[in-house]
Design a protein around this motif. Sequence first.
Motif, mmCIF file in Angstrom:
data_model
loop_
_atom_site.group_PDB
_atom_site.id
_atom_site.type_symbol
_atom_site.label_atom_id
_atom_site.label_comp_id
_atom_site.label_asym_id
_atom_site.label_seq_id
_atom_site.Cartn_x
_atom_site.Cartn_y
_atom_site.Cartn_z
ATOM 1 N N GLU A 177 12.853 16.014 -22.428
ATOM 2 C CA GLU A 177 12.815 15.138 -21.247
ATOM 3 C C GLU A 177 11.483 14.377 -21.177
ATOM 4 N N HIS A 240 21.614 11.577 -22.429
ATOM 5 C CA HIS A 240 22.451 12.615 -21.846
ATOM 6 C C HIS A 240 23.947 12.422 -22.119
ATOM 7 N N HIS A 256 19.535 22.255 -23.298
ATOM 8 C CA HIS A 256 19.720 20.937 -22.688
ATOM 9 C C HIS A 256 18.798 19.842 -23.244
ATOM 10 N N VAL A 260 19.441 16.487 -25.528
ATOM 11 C CA VAL A 260 19.054 15.135 -25.104
ATOM 12 C C VAL A 260 18.307 14.416 -26.240
HETATM 13 ZN ZN LIG Z 1 18.218 16.299 -18.513
#
Ligand SMILES: [Zn+2]
Length: 358
Positions: A177, A240, A256, A260
């Motif tokens: 992220e 995403h 996660h 990404v």
């Molecule tokens: Zn995210």
Amino acid sequence: MSMNFSVQSNIRNYDVLIESDPDFIEQLAQSPQACFVVDENVWNLYSSTLLKDLPTSDVIVLPINEDRKSLETVQELYDQFVTLSAKRNLKLISFGGGILQDITGFAASTIYRGIHWIYIPTTLLAQADSCIGSKTSLNYHGYKNLIGTFFPPAQIYIYPPFLKTQSDPDFYSGLGEVIKLHLMGGELNFRDLIQHIPSIMSRDPDALLQAIRVSLDVKLSYMDGDEFDIGRRNLLNYGHDFGHALESTSNFAVPHGQAVVFGMLAANFVARNRGLLNEMLATEIARNLILPSLKVLPPVHSIEPEVIIDAMKKDKKRTGDLLALIMMQNNFDFIRINDLTPVEVASALTESKAMLNL
Ligand SMILES: [Zn+2]
Ligand SMILES: NC(=O)c1ccc[n+]([C@@H]2O[C@H](COP(=O)([O-])OP(=O)(O)OC[C@H]3O[C@@H](n4cnc5c(N)ncnc54)[C@H](O)[C@@H]3O)[C@@H](O)[C@H]2O)c1
């Protein structure tokens, strides 16, 4: 750049305090009518050091995993809050990562129609991304983040030394992220990140602090005027579209933020093939940021075009019949397209696979 800042929110403005010294915890420990909810792993690591001043009779230690983001867990908290203080002026102070944030944020926003909530994020993802933005979420019947509210903490304290003890997979998930937000912040932030990525990866507190500050700033700029996520804020889902699909096709074996990172790689191939992102920039991003930070490679079966397309079709954020994709363009502008074709998906996945030697 000044380190502390305020976020203007439609619900209530709130402060983000960036700390280089842990004294703030001692002060929080003395708050009257406070209840402390701490992620069990964080408690086990820090109860005799950073968290030693918390009054143990008012501490609730919560075991954490994704399944705990449920109404049942929230109910357990309500029961304990009511026992501790049957009054609206209960103050909730929570320490943990994004899971703990989602659970305690939801509980804080609903009990007594909202109580004073202070949040201390302890993971990279939570410090650099999820702590701002007001979202609280619970999973429901196997659907992730199906239930939720918009409710920001009143204060957020960021103390990067908590990140020293994060496991590698969780840390690299957060790094995904951070990379996304730096790309979304434009060319200067992108170049700066390339330069600092080695010290960030070795968890140097100053490098982390800087990367967190920039990430939050970029996230804020995309939330500006769209706190409730009906327009521009949606671009924060760059990476995403493929990422969520990969999480589910790999049965959550790919964390996660790592999904990404893969999602950004694949999206960049689509953008390049459409002539929106030039080859040189796409390669530079891949070589300098994506490849070094991709520590959990997707299992080959999980990136077969048919399975990915199938999973993309199930995404709850999809509005029409066609596939959507957020893409980066040459000028570091991001766009969302709604006419992604299966052929484009297949060639982007083939190219991603080749680049990763899968
Ligand atoms: Zn995210
Ligand atoms: N509300 C939002 O806006 C938002 C945004 C993004 C993600 N999320 C949610 O966040 C969750 C993921 O959060 P996360 O990546 O922060 O991880 P997490 O909360 O799942 O924590 C990961 C693991 O690290 C442990 N941990 C936490 N802090 C630690 C520390 N300092 N040292 C050692 N271990 C520590 C936890 O106990 C857990 O086992 C997902 O459920 C996701 O849906 C919410």
